[in-house]
Design an enzyme around this catalytic site. Structure first.
Site, mmCIF file in Angstrom:
data_model
loop_
_atom_site.group_PDB
_atom_site.id
_atom_site.type_symbol
_atom_site.label_atom_id
_atom_site.label_comp_id
_atom_site.label_asym_id
_atom_site.label_seq_id
_atom_site.Cartn_x
_atom_site.Cartn_y
_atom_site.Cartn_z
ATOM 1 N N LYS A 117 -60.257 -23.369 35.657
ATOM 2 C CA LYS A 117 -59.574 -24.612 35.974
ATOM 3 C C LYS A 117 -60.216 -25.291 37.194
ATOM 4 C CE LYS A 117 -57.124 -22.935 32.615
ATOM 5 N NZ LYS A 117 -55.884 -22.205 32.816
ATOM 6 N N ARG A 171 -72.867 -4.384 34.157
ATOM 7 C CA ARG A 171 -71.400 -4.439 34.065
ATOM 8 C C ARG A 171 -70.808 -4.087 35.415
ATOM 9 N NH1 ARG A 171 -69.149 -0.038 32.670
ATOM 10 N NH2 ARG A 171 -70.421 0.356 30.825
ATOM 11 N N TYR A 174 -47.134 -19.140 33.222
ATOM 12 C CA TYR A 174 -48.164 -19.548 32.269
ATOM 13 C C TYR A 174 -47.927 -18.851 30.921
ATOM 14 C CZ TYR A 174 -52.781 -19.897 30.137
ATOM 15 O OH TYR A 174 -53.807 -20.128 29.257
HETATM 16 C C1 LIG Z 1 -55.337 -20.985 32.327
HETATM 17 C C2 LIG Z 1 -54.415 -20.215 33.164
HETATM 18 C C3 LIG Z 1 -54.421 -18.816 33.143
HETATM 19 C C4 LIG Z 1 -55.309 -18.029 32.209
HETATM 20 O O1 LIG Z 1 -56.663 -18.213 32.487
HETATM 21 P P1 LIG Z 1 -57.834 -18.132 31.390
HETATM 22 O O2 LIG Z 1 -59.053 -18.376 32.199
HETATM 23 O O3 LIG Z 1 -57.554 -19.180 30.370
HETATM 24 O O4 LIG Z 1 -57.776 -16.769 30.797
HETATM 25 C C5 LIG Z 1 -53.549 -18.161 33.985
HETATM 26 N N1 LIG Z 1 -52.710 -18.818 34.789
HETATM 27 C C6 LIG Z 1 -52.666 -20.159 34.829
HETATM 28 C C7 LIG Z 1 -51.714 -20.836 35.753
HETATM 29 C C8 LIG Z 1 -53.514 -20.907 34.015
HETATM 30 O O5 LIG Z 1 -53.450 -22.240 34.046
#
Ligand SMILES: *Cc1c(COP(=O)(O)O)cnc(C)c1O
Length: 387
Positions: free
Chosen positions: A196, A47, A99
């Site tokens: 992403k 961790r 978001y």
């Molecule tokens: C998806 C997203 C998040 C959150 O990320 P996760 O990996 O889904 O927890 C935060 N900010 C933006 C702009 C996003 O597109």
């Protein structure tokens, strides 16, 4: 070294034991010690530290032009860790087009514990000035924002925010470090959902925070270890592998999106296109200054309201109807009902006739072909007599 080279080599020396060119997936929870507290390279428990994760942290720090990277099990894990640096009573000014998950975390969780949030349109000069008339502890920016692709002038807001005593955080998920590096523009911390563009293949969830400040990094590592929202070694490996091709993928995302955005502006089925690469976009000049190119995300409004949206999305062809973004495959969605449903009642609601595209790296002709069919159905739904 240039970005493309760092993406492939930063933090990723060949494995010292075998020469493996890829950092191994260190699938372990603990490490053998050579004597009490005689650890090999500081490795005590997974961790706290894991070499696959460390490689990813060093690579992401390098790509953002930062000194320190701290990785988490999701983007929201990273956002939570940053909020943990602040205390009840702190005042956060956040962009209103934030978001949905961040809005939920701030307004439904931290706000109930005495944290104070103001969601304001920081693209508006007067509103921004007013927001920083009082001292603030934290400023939360997203640019381009989600889903309306608003552009915030990072350098200008950072200057105002610092004068008000605030730490500046930029969620750089939409741009990726290839297109925009907020630390160089005055941000103190960059946050990513590596789920992403950085991961880029829709196969791993992850998050990261990057900073140049030693003390902030130390505190983030403390939160990472204390709260425990760490990525597993396989997810760290997948994200690191994705990061290697970020530059070439982003170029194709940008090429495809630019072509589609231009084409959408000419479609009679479309009433408005949101893409910072269009000269008519109010943030175009700022985007040109602070971004390398304009990214792969587009939003547009269709004529005919929600029925037209539903008709268009009834068959999406090569586009996948789904949430998320930034992967190699193109995604299409209705933010009002899907990604941004958690904004309902916030006073900031996205238009009900809005469609969001995450333009992938398929051949643009195939993407266009199926968009043509979708928009034709949207138009037909309007001419159908009311029964
Ligand atoms: C998806 C997203 C998040 C959150 O990320 P996760 O990996 O889904 O927890 C935060 N900010 C933006 C702009 C996003 O597109």
């Amino acid at each position: 070294m240039e970005f493309e080279t760092r993406a492939i080599h930063a933090g990723q020396e060949p494995d010292p034991l075998t020469g493996s060119v890829n950092v191994p997936i260190y699938q372990t929870s603990t490490y053998a010690q050579d004597g009490v507290l005689k650890m090999r390279g500081g490795h005590d428990y997974a961790r706290t530290i894991n070499p696959t994760r460390t490689a990813l942290e060093e690579c992401l720090a390098s790509l953002e032009g930062g000194k320190h990277g701290v990785c988490f099990s999701s983007g929201m894990g990273a956002t939570t860790a940053i909020m943990e640096l602040f205390s009840p009573g702190s005042r956060t000014v956040a962009i209103n087009d934030v978001y949905g998950g961040t809005y939920r975390l701030f307004s439904k969780l931290y706000a109930t514990k005495g944290y104070d949030y103001e969601f304001v349109d920081l693209t508006d000069e007067g509103t921004a000035r007013q927001a920083f008339e009082r001292p603030a502890d934290l400023v939360w920016l997203e640019t381009p924002s989600n889903p309306l692709l608003k552009i915030v002038d990072i350098a200008a807001i950072a200057e105002r925010a610092h004068a008000a005593g605030a730490v500046v955080v930029v969620d750089n998920t939409f741009a990726s470090p290839y297109l925009q590096q907020p630390l160089a523009l005055g941000a103190d911390i960059v946050v990513h959902s590596t789920t992403k563009y950085i991961g880029g293949h829709s196969d791993a969830v992850g998050g990261a925070a990057i900073t140049n400040d030693d003390e902030t990094a130390e505190r983030l590592h403390f939160v990472q270890n204390s709260m425990g929202a760490v990525p597993g070694p396989l997810d760290a490996f997948l994200t690191l592998r994705g990061a290697k091709t970020l530059a070439v993928r982003m170029e194709r995302h940008c090429d495809n999106a630019a072509g589609i955005a231009r084409w959408l502006t000419e479609s009679p089925a479309v009433s408005h296109v949101y893409y910072p690469g269009l000269a008519a976009h109010p943030g175009h000049e700022t985007a040109k200054r602070q971004m390398k190119r304009f990214g792969g995300m587009i939003a547009f409004q269709v004529n005919g309201g929600r029925p037209a949206v539903d008709a268009a999305l009834a068959d999406t062809g090569v586009w996948t109807l789904g949430e998320s973004l930034g992967g190699v495959e193109s995604l299409i969605e209705h933010p009002g009902a899907m990604t941004h449903a958690s904004l309902a009642g916030s006073g900031f609601e996205v238009p009900d006739d809005l469609i969001r595209l995450s333009v992938g790296i398929e051949h643009v002709d195939d993407l266009m072909h199926d968009l043509v069919a979708m928009l034709a159905r949207a138009t037909q739904s309007r001419s159908r007599p009311i029964q």
